[in-house]
Design a protein around this motif. Sequence first.
Motif, PDB file in Angstrom:
ATOM      1  N   MET A 125      -6.109   1.344  -1.011  1.00 47.91           N
ATOM      2  CA  MET A 125      -4.852   1.647  -0.332  1.00 47.91           C
ATOM      3  C   MET A 125      -3.639   1.208  -1.151  1.00 47.91           C
ATOM      4  O   MET A 125      -2.512   1.576  -0.823  1.00 47.91           O
ATOM      5  CB  MET A 125      -4.819   0.947   1.031  1.00 47.91           C
ATOM      6  CG  MET A 125      -5.978   1.299   1.941  1.00 47.91           C
ATOM      7  SD  MET A 125      -5.998   0.265   3.433  1.00 47.91           S
ATOM      8  CE  MET A 125      -4.473   0.792   4.204  1.00 47.91           C
ATOM      9  N   ARG A 126      -3.852   0.411  -2.190  1.00 47.76           N
ATOM     10  CA  ARG A 126      -2.736  -0.158  -2.939  1.00 47.76           C
ATOM     11  C   ARG A 126      -2.164   0.840  -3.950  1.00 47.76           C
ATOM     12  O   ARG A 126      -2.842   1.767  -4.393  1.00 47.76           O
ATOM     13  CB  ARG A 126      -3.172  -1.435  -3.656  1.00 47.76           C
ATOM     14  CG  ARG A 126      -3.312  -2.609  -2.709  1.00 47.76           C
ATOM     15  CD  ARG A 126      -3.804  -3.863  -3.373  1.00 47.76           C
ATOM     16  NE  ARG A 126      -2.979  -4.274  -4.510  1.00 47.76           N
ATOM     17  CZ  ARG A 126      -3.106  -5.446  -5.120  1.00 47.76           C
ATOM     18  NH1 ARG A 126      -3.997  -6.328  -4.691  1.00 47.76           N
ATOM     19  NH2 ARG A 126      -2.338  -5.746  -6.149  1.00 47.76           N
TER      20      ARG A 126
ATOM     21  N   THR B 283      -0.826  -4.279   2.694  1.00 45.04           N
ATOM     22  CA  THR B 283      -2.196  -4.575   2.264  1.00 45.04           C
ATOM     23  C   THR B 283      -2.413  -6.054   1.995  1.00 45.04           C
ATOM     24  O   THR B 283      -3.536  -6.540   2.069  1.00 45.04           O
ATOM     25  CB  THR B 283      -2.552  -3.756   0.999  1.00 45.04           C
ATOM     26  OG1 THR B 283      -1.483  -3.860   0.045  1.00 45.04           O
ATOM     27  CG2 THR B 283      -2.758  -2.297   1.343  1.00 45.04           C
TER      28      THR B 283
ATOM     29  N   HIS C  59       2.076   0.277   3.756  1.00 47.65           N
ATOM     30  CA  HIS C  59       0.982  -0.494   4.345  1.00 47.65           C
ATOM     31  C   HIS C  59       1.038  -1.934   3.808  1.00 47.65           C
ATOM     32  O   HIS C  59       1.102  -2.137   2.597  1.00 47.65           O
ATOM     33  CB  HIS C  59      -0.366   0.123   3.994  1.00 47.65           C
ATOM     34  CG  HIS C  59      -0.758   1.258   4.876  1.00 47.65           C
ATOM     35  ND1 HIS C  59      -1.262   1.061   6.145  1.00 47.65           N
ATOM     36  CD2 HIS C  59      -0.722   2.598   4.672  1.00 47.65           C
ATOM     37  CE1 HIS C  59      -1.526   2.239   6.692  1.00 47.65           C
ATOM     38  NE2 HIS C  59      -1.204   3.190   5.823  1.00 47.65           N
TER      39      HIS C  59
ATOM     40  N   GLY D 119       0.787  -1.224   0.000  1.00 47.69           N
ATOM     41  CA  GLY D 119       0.000   0.000   0.000  1.00 47.69           C
ATOM     42  C   GLY D 119       0.817   1.271   0.000  1.00 47.69           C
ATOM     43  O   GLY D 119       2.014   1.274  -0.305  1.00 47.69           O
TER      44      GLY D 119
END
Length: 270
Positions: free
Chosen positions: A219-220, A172, A170, A141
Amino acid sequence: MDRIAIDLGFIQIYWYSIFIFIGILVGTMMILKECKKQNINEDFIVNMIFYTIIFGLIGARLYYVLFNLDYYRQYPLEILEIWNGGLAIHGAVLAGLLFILFYTWKYNAKLLKILDIVVVGLIIGQAVGRWGNFFNQEAYGTITTFEHLKSLALPEFVIEGMYIQGAYRHPTFIYESIWCVLGFFTLLIIRNYKYLKNGQLTGVYLVWYSLGRIIIEGMRTDSLMLGSFRVAQVVSLIGMIVGILMVLFCKKGSRFDNLYKDKDEKEIMF
């Protein structure tokens, strides 16, 4: 991070491939176990799983390649390098579904019951397979902080692996893996409902996975794009709608008709 698990010189075995294989193995075991309880002929289901896996892998790769066509036109030989990543789960599901549609039609089998059995194995297989993305350092992310990752109580090796391109990211892949594990247990609980109808479990799977994917995909940083839209979010939105409709429409009729658990049903021979 070393993506290679075993290097024999003449061949390298990647962590990505190992986790995909484990995911397929775990999912297959869950499907076979439930088929035995449902008195479904073993030869029928083993053959179906074998070809579904093959078509699913092909579909997963083609789906990814089609949305990166400009790149693969320049490097066509890389289409075969699946150990480098690039397997899209939506492509696998669509291709696998098409084959199951054909297979159940050919043998006059109960499509919705078969799908209900498959999705439980599928979602736990997805949970395991996502860890292959970690070792390939993909499906991660946006930028975050070391402190935030520590606050998630992640193992140290995961935090270290999330330091990509000069910043912490992140994880993810973990978010989706956890979401799939929770979905797996949710489906197991729902599967025990006395009056569950054929098709409803598949509907719940579509709603559960699609909802999580829509959120996590946002979020990616490596999403497949169609113009300004993230392909996975569009497909997941469609999946949610289909799932809701399946839950509602499969519920119609007497509460005793078309049950997932039909105790009076003899062995299903296809």
